[in-house]
Structure formats: C-alpha cells, structure tokens
Design a protein around this motif. Structure first.
Motif, short mmCIF file in Angstrom:
data_model
loop_
_atom_site.label_atom_id
_atom_site.label_comp_id
_atom_site.label_asym_id
_atom_site.label_seq_id
_atom_site.Cartn_x
_atom_site.Cartn_y
_atom_site.Cartn_z
N GLY A 90 -8.97 13.85 -5.05
CA GLY A 90 -8.37 12.63 -4.51
C GLY A 90 -9.38 11.51 -4.34
O GLY A 90 -9.07 10.34 -4.64
N ALA A 91 -10.60 11.85 -3.89
CA ALA A 91 -11.62 10.82 -3.71
C ALA A 91 -12.05 10.23 -5.05
O ALA A 91 -12.14 9.00 -5.21
N TYR A 92 -12.31 11.08 -6.03
CA TYR A 92 -12.76 10.58 -7.33
C TYR A 92 -11.63 9.89 -8.08
O TYR A 92 -11.87 8.95 -8.86
N ALA A 93 -10.38 10.34 -7.88
CA ALA A 93 -9.25 9.64 -8.50
C ALA A 93 -9.09 8.24 -7.91
O ALA A 93 -8.83 7.27 -8.64
N ALA A 94 -9.26 8.13 -6.59
CA ALA A 94 -9.19 6.80 -5.96
C ALA A 94 -10.34 5.93 -6.42
O ALA A 94 -10.18 4.71 -6.61
N LEU A 95 -11.52 6.54 -6.63
CA LEU A 95 -12.66 5.77 -7.15
C LEU A 95 -12.35 5.23 -8.54
O LEU A 95 -12.66 4.07 -8.85
N PHE A 96 -11.73 6.04 -9.38
CA PHE A 96 -11.35 5.59 -10.72
C PHE A 96 -10.28 4.52 -10.66
O PHE A 96 -10.33 3.52 -11.40
N GLN A 97 -9.28 4.71 -9.79
CA GLN A 97 -8.22 3.72 -9.67
C GLN A 97 -8.75 2.38 -9.18
O GLN A 97 -8.25 1.32 -9.60
N GLY A 98 -9.74 2.40 -8.31
CA GLY A 98 -10.28 1.15 -7.82
C GLY A 98 -11.27 0.50 -8.75
O GLY A 98 -11.65 -0.66 -8.54
N ALA A 99 -11.69 1.24 -9.80
CA ALA A 99 -12.71 0.70 -10.69
C ALA A 99 -12.20 0.41 -12.09
O ALA A 99 -12.72 -0.49 -12.76
N VAL A 100 -11.18 1.14 -12.55
CA VAL A 100 -10.76 1.00 -13.94
C VAL A 100 -9.27 0.66 -14.04
O VAL A 100 -8.91 -0.41 -14.57
N PHE A 101 -8.41 1.52 -13.57
CA PHE A 101 -6.98 1.31 -13.74
C PHE A 101 -6.24 1.98 -12.59
O PHE A 101 -6.42 3.16 -12.33
N ASP A 102 -5.40 1.21 -11.93
CA ASP A 102 -4.63 1.71 -10.80
C ASP A 102 -3.22 2.04 -11.28
O ASP A 102 -2.37 1.15 -11.38
N TRP A 103 -2.98 3.31 -11.61
CA TRP A 103 -1.68 3.69 -12.14
C TRP A 103 -0.59 3.70 -11.08
O TRP A 103 0.59 3.80 -11.40
N GLY A 104 -0.94 3.55 -9.82
CA GLY A 104 0.07 3.49 -8.78
C GLY A 104 0.42 2.09 -8.34
O GLY A 104 1.16 1.91 -7.36
N ALA A 105 -0.08 1.08 -9.06
CA ALA A 105 0.18 -0.30 -8.67
C ALA A 105 1.63 -0.67 -8.96
O ALA A 105 2.29 -0.08 -9.82
N THR A 106 2.09 -1.69 -8.27
CA THR A 106 3.48 -2.12 -8.41
C THR A 106 3.69 -3.12 -9.53
O THR A 106 4.84 -3.44 -9.86
N SER A 107 2.64 -3.63 -10.13
CA SER A 107 2.76 -4.61 -11.21
C SER A 107 1.61 -4.44 -12.18
O SER A 107 0.55 -3.92 -11.82
N PRO A 108 1.79 -4.85 -13.45
CA PRO A 108 0.69 -4.75 -14.42
C PRO A 108 -0.54 -5.53 -13.99
O PRO A 108 -1.67 -5.12 -14.28
N GLN A 109 -0.33 -6.65 -13.31
CA GLN A 109 -1.46 -7.45 -12.86
C GLN A 109 -2.33 -6.68 -11.87
O GLN A 109 -3.56 -6.69 -11.97
N ARG A 110 -1.69 -6.01 -10.92
CA ARG A 110 -2.43 -5.21 -9.96
C ARG A 110 -3.06 -3.97 -10.63
O ARG A 110 -4.09 -3.48 -10.17
#
Length: 417
Positions: A90-110
């Motif tokens: 979970g920690a490393y997945a959140a690190l990846f989401q905050g650095a490369v691509f956030d697959w849980g975002a509500t819009s493509p921009q986010r």
C-alpha cells in the motif's frame, strides 16, 4: 671480476623500479570518487533495490497492524504476513500513484498530474546535478551547489522585477543572469583553489552559509522586500517560464531546457576539446600538466561551468514555480543534486534519470503519507540509503554476490607475472 651482490646491468633492481601502486597513487577521496563513478548500471540498480527493501522493513516496523500481529506470529503467521504485505504494498503503491499515475483519480487531469509534478520537481535537480557531475568528472568536489542555486535565484529575481522588457527577452536575460550569478559564486572557490590550494569542499561549504545569510539580508532591504516579511517582490509575468500544459499544471518550459542542458553537457564532456581537458585533469592532473594543460585555469573553468548550471537551477526554481525570492528558495536541492550526480555516475543521461527518480520520491512521498500514514521521512531514508550503497560498491557486491570488475583480468595478469 663482478661482485656477487651487484645486479646485472641489463636488469634493473626491484628497489629502483616503482611499484604500480606507487606510480598511480592518488588522494584517497579522489580514488573513492572514481571507483563510484566507474561502477556499472547493475550496481546502481542493485543499490536502489536494496534501499527499497530496507525501506520496506522500516515501513513495516512502524505500522501498528504489523506490530500487533507480530505479537502472535507463531500462533497465526498468516495474519502477520497479510498485514506486512498490505502495509508495504500500500505504501509503495501510493508512492507510485503520487509520482507517476493515479489510477484512482476522478478525472484524467488528476490522473496525470502526479507525472507532471515529478517532471516539475526534477528540473532544478537535473540542472544542479549536471553541474555537480561536471565537477566530479574533473576531480573536484563541488559541495556548493546550494549557494550557487541561491545566487542564481537572487540575480534572476532582481532582473525579473526591476527590468521592463518584452516577454521572451526578459525571460532570456533572467535565465542568463541566473547562470552568471551561479558561475561567479562558484568561481570564487575555483580561483582560491587554483591560486592558494584551498580545498574546494571547505570553501564551497562556507560559501553556502554566506549565500543563506546574504539572501536573508537582501529580503530586508528596500530593493527586494515586499509587503510580506521574508518574501521578495514577485517577478513580472514576462520573466516567468511559460507552462507547457496550461495553467492547470505546474510543468513549465524549464523541463525541456533541462534536457537541452543535458545534451549540451554531453557534447561538452564527450565531443569538445575543453571537455577533454576537464576529463584529463580529473583522471590525472600531473599527466595533464605534463601534456601542457593549465590545471589552475581548468579548475576555474570547471567551477564556473558547474556554478552556471546550478545557477540555472535556481533561476528555473524561481521563474518556474516560486515566482518570489525567499530564504528557503534553494530548499535541499543543492544537497540532493550531489546524490543525483552520484546516482547518475555524473553522466548526462544518468543524471536525468536520477533527477526523475528523486523528483518521483518527492512528489509521491506526500500522497504516500496522506493515504497510508507512512511518514514522509521514509523518502529521505530511501534517498540516504541509495547514497550509502552507491558510495559503497563492495557492500552491494557482497549482498548480491556480484563479481569484482576486472577481477579475472587482474588474476590472469598476476598469474602471468
């Protein structure tokens, strides 16, 4: 009749012939630096992997669920390993989401915003890392990138809010002024080393402190002071680096400029005569002096070029994201640039990749702390561990059981001798 103790005339005595270690003896610091820079890409990857493994251990040790399930590990080991996996992944997945691509975002921009933040943060790291890397390859320990970044930001800020020029010209002169400011500040250490032999590490560290107090003083003067205490006057819009993806993202023109600077450094060090002199002095200053290269002059030029790149980093930080001069304008960029240069082996491509990695750590660490509660200091620990393992190649080889470079060749030479 010849004496028995006298060696034949056609065979010199062993005592008269210098040993290879004595002929190539260099200062210990320079030898360690050259060993680090000569390490392979495999060593770099292994150092990063090892740092991530130790970081996973620290993340798990600080998690309450892991601590609780460890209390009855032998009764129900599945609970412990499940909590361990969920915490670390979970920690490393959140690190990846905050650095490369956030697959849980509500819009493509986010969703793509993390990648743009990584690129934005990497701009000053790449520029300053290129400057530090040039110094390393020339045999100089430029520890003063922090002060050179600060001076570049000071000059860029002054040009940005005092001069009234057209947009393109204003930006160009502000960036040139930032490079000149950093080059002049670094040249002080270069001149002192060339003329008096003063060690560049001590001089650049002292110049870092002077730069910090200089910017704090300037923010109290009528020229730089604004209505907000300890914050300088805002730079005119005509001197700001334009955004690349619109106002919704912070990514600006500084990123392609950093890539162009990396290409320029590659050409300088690999294809130009001046770069050859830099590398010759870094490899063996005595041989370079014998070949007719002015070592003092090269020392000053190396520091000036390195300082100019660090000054550009300060200009990009001010004109790209901050807009106003502050006492913490350089942050920890100058010290992180040392790590970026070491991790990238002082090569332009490696420095760009290392700058992107550290930019990803900085961008992803905030989301990791927000979503999982993992302290953001773990990111600093990861960076420090990477530096430790990069600076200790024998340790990484021992962990991964990697062969020593050139061991077989040296064994063959010793056997033949």
């Amino acid at each position: 009749m010849s004496q028995q103790g006298t060696p034949p005339a056609d065979r010199p005595s062993a005592e008269a012939e210098p040993r290879p270690a004595e002929r190539d003896r260099r200062p210990s610091g320079a030898g360690v630096l050259q060993d680090v820079l000569a390490s392979s890409w495999l060593m770099t990857v292994c150092a990063i992997v090892l740092a991530l493994v130790i970081g996973a251990v620290l993340i798990a040790a600080a998690d309450p669920d892991v601590q609780r399930t460890a209390g009855y590990l032998f009764a129900r080991p599945s609970d412990f390993f499940t909590a361990l996996w969920q915490t670390v992944s979970g920690a490393y997945a959140a690190l990846f989401q905050g650095a490369v691509f956030d697959w849980g975002a509500t819009s493509p921009q986010r969703a793509v915003r993390p990648l743009t933040e990584t690129l934005t943060i990497s701009v000053p790291l790449i520029l300053a890392g290129l400057g530090v890397g040039i110094g390393f390859r020339a045999g100089l320990f430029n520890i003063g990138a922090q002060g050179q970044i600060t001076l570049g930001a000071i000059v860029a800020s002054w040009i940005g809010f005092t001069w009234d020029l057209p947009p393109v010209l204003h930006l160009l002169l502000a960036m040139v002024g930032a490079a000149v400011g950093g080059a002049v500040w670094a040249s002080i250490a270069g001149v002192l080393k060339a003329r008096t032999g003063a060690h560049e590490v001590i001089v650049t560290i002292m110049l870092n402190n002077i730069a910090v107090f200089l910017v704090l003083y300037l923010l109290t003067t009528g020229v730089f002071a604004s209505a907000t205490p300890q914050v300088g006057r805002p730079v005119a819009e005509s001197a700001m680096l334009p955004p690349l993806l619109g106002d919704a993202f912070r990514l600006h023109l500084g990123f392609p400029l950093a890539l162009l600077a990396a290409v320029g450094v590659w050409w300088l060090m690999e294809r130009s005569t001046l770069g050859f002199r830099f590398r010759a002095v870094g490899s063996n200053p005595h041989a370079a002096r014998t070949a007719g290269i002015s070592v003092p002059w090269v020392t000053v030029l190396v520091m000036a070029v390195a300082g100019g790149l660090a000054g550009l980093a300060g200009g990009a930080q001010l004109l790209g994201t901050e807009r106003s001069l502050t006492g913490a304008i350089a942050g920890s960029i100058g010290f992180d640039a040392l790590t970026v240069a070491l991790l990238g082996r002082s090569k332009p491509l490696g420095t760009v990749l290392a700058g992107l990695l550290f930019g990803a750590f900085a961008a992803g660490g905030r989301l990791m702390q927000t979503r999982t509660g993992t302290p953001i200091d773990i990111v600093l620990v990861l960076q420090s561990l990477i530096v430790l393992f990069i600076a200790a190649p024998p340790l990484v080889r021992a962990v991964f059981r990697l062969p020593v470079p050139g061991a077989r060749r040296r064994s063959a030479v010793e056997a033949a001798a």
